[in-house]
Scaffold this active site. Structure first.
Site, PDB file in Angstrom:
ATOM      1  N   ARG A   1      -2.493   6.534   8.245  1.00  0.00           N
ATOM      2  CA  ARG A   1      -2.466   7.504   6.926  1.00  0.00           C
ATOM      3  C   ARG A   1      -1.027   7.731   6.932  1.00  0.00           C
ATOM      4  NH1 ARG A   1      -6.954   4.103   5.818  1.00  0.00           N
ATOM      5  NH2 ARG A   1      -6.391   2.435   6.934  1.00  0.00           N
TER       6      ARG A   1
ATOM      7  N   LYS B   1      -6.728  -8.667  11.568  1.00  0.00           N
ATOM      8  CA  LYS B   1      -6.617  -7.080  11.360  1.00  0.00           C
ATOM      9  C   LYS B   1      -7.861  -6.763  10.927  1.00  0.00           C
ATOM     10  CE  LYS B   1      -4.010  -3.211   8.570  1.00  0.00           C
ATOM     11  NZ  LYS B   1      -2.487  -3.873   7.260  1.00  0.00           N
TER      12      LYS B   1
ATOM     13  N   ARG C   1     -10.562  -0.149   2.499  1.00  0.00           N
ATOM     14  CA  ARG C   1     -10.574  -1.343   2.507  1.00  0.00           C
ATOM     15  C   ARG C   1     -10.734  -2.645   3.424  1.00  0.00           C
ATOM     16  NH1 ARG C   1      -4.154   1.234   4.851  1.00  0.00           N
ATOM     17  NH2 ARG C   1      -3.654   2.068   2.261  1.00  0.00           N
TER      18      ARG C   1
ATOM     19  N   CYS D   1       0.838  -1.172  -0.329  1.00  0.00           N
ATOM     20  CA  CYS D   1       0.029   0.041  -0.310  1.00  0.00           C
ATOM     21  C   CYS D   1       0.630   1.048  -0.057  1.00  0.00           C
ATOM     22  CB  CYS D   1      -1.105  -0.130   1.446  1.00  0.00           C
ATOM     23  SG  CYS D   1      -0.074  -0.093   2.644  1.00  0.00           S
TER      24      CYS D   1
ATOM     25  N   LYS E   1      -4.631  -6.692  15.813  1.00  0.00           N
ATOM     26  CA  LYS E   1      -4.714  -5.420  15.012  1.00  0.00           C
ATOM     27  C   LYS E   1      -6.088  -4.768  14.689  1.00  0.00           C
ATOM     28  CE  LYS E   1      -2.032  -1.840  11.962  1.00  0.00           C
ATOM     29  NZ  LYS E   1      -1.337  -1.716  10.809  1.00  0.00           N
TER      30      LYS E   1
END
Length: 330
Positions: A208, A198, A220, A125, A251
């Site tokens: 970000r 996640k 996402r 990403c 996470k």
């Protein structure tokens, strides 16, 4: 009153020494994994506005950061690359470039600080022009087409000297693809620390900014998990264990302590919690406004993560915590 039976639990809380003697959960420096953002350029040390005390560092400033990390007794770091926008492309090829940011940072750290465990975040990403964690076709993120690129990234990171590969992309089958790629390339002894569980979380906002990796369209949620789901975590973790994961990451951490305990109780692998950017930033904002005792809050928070079942904690507070542990020993 003599005839009323009751238990005297306070006996074991009577003094600081007594409380320390019976303390069930201890936080150690060895539990901490410190995230580092390595950015393109020279003489760059950009403080991330939403994460006070955390910086984007160019390679020439990485040594000073590592000197501090080592001096504090922190044993492990996880590396994230932040390339220039003009170096990004649709397939994130910078992620597996021989001289990529994570690869070069790994070489530097392993040469100068060989005792440090280097964990390489393995995702696309930060390197894709669209900001998604895989190959994009139209408005879809293609699962299977992304796996080969992730395996190539992991192999390049292992070649650079990474001790652990940490894939964070949440594509189905990513652990199997990376394990097969590493084994075929001769890196069968390199473990995989899988971001197994996640969630698609609002707590990632400051990251970000730090990684300059926000999606340029959509979100996402088609590959990261729904925060409302618990049983899905079992399925995700079970698949990664079967595919060859060596560690399991949950996470975010604070809103998912029930999931950390579930994973710990059901899988016989080390459990890693990621105390993410939003969790860090909330504490920092409150502390900077004088509303809370930062040390007390952070130590309670991370002790709670260990009590919930975390064997290791990825946290931006690592340096502060290492200092506080030393202070408390004096």
């Amino acid at each position: 009153m003599k005839d009323i039976p009751f238990n005297r639990h306070r006996r074991l809380r009577a003094s600081a020494g007594m409380r320390a003697l019976v303390r069930e959960t201890q936080l150690h420096k060895e539990d901490l994994i410190y995230p580092i953002f390595v950015i393109d350029g020279e003489n760059v040390k950009n403080e991330i506005s939403s994460m006070p005390g955390i910086y984007q560092l160019s390679m020439d400033n990485l040594g000073a950061e590592m000197d501090e990390v080592v001096s504090l007794g922190i044993k492990s770091v996880i590396l994230f690359g932040v390339p220039f926008d003009h170096d990004k492309d649709e397939h994130g090829t910078g992620a597996f470039h021989h001289n990529g940011l994570v690869q070069e940072a790994t070489r530097l750290i392993k040469k100068q600080y060989p005792e440090i465990i280097v964990i390489a975040d393995t995702c696309l990403c930060e390197y894709t022009s669209h900001g998604h964690c895989g190959v994009v076709e139209g408005d879809k993120i293609l699962n299977d087409a992304s796996l080969n690129l992730l395996a190539k990234t992991a192999i390049s990171q292992a070649e650079a000297g990474a001790d652990i590969i940490a894939p964070s992309n949440m594509m189905d089958g990513f652990v199997a693809a990376i394990r097969a790629g590493l084994d075929e390339a001769g890196y069968e002894d390199i473990p995989i620390m899988s971001y197994a569980v996640k969630y698609a979380s609002a707590f990632y906002g400051p990251f970000r900014e730090a990684a300059n990796g926000a999606p340029q369209f959509g979100d996402r949620k088609t590959y990261q998990m729904d925060p409302a789901n618990r049983l899905e975590a079992f399925r995700e973790a079970e698949s990664d264990v079967a595919e060859g994961a060596d560690f399991l990451i949950v996470k975010p951490a604070l809103s998912y302590m029930d999931i950390i305990r579930d994973v710990k109780n059901n899988f016989n692998l080390p459990v890693v919690s990621y105390n993410v950017s939003g969790e860090y930033s909330m504490v920092k904002a409150a502390a900077n406004n004088g509303w809370i005792d930062e040390k007390a809050i952070v130590m309670e928070m991370l002790t709670g993560l260990k009590r919930a079942g975390s064997d290791l904690i990825i946290t931006y507070f690592s340096k502060e915590v290492a200092r506080w542990i030393d202070e408390d020993k004096r």
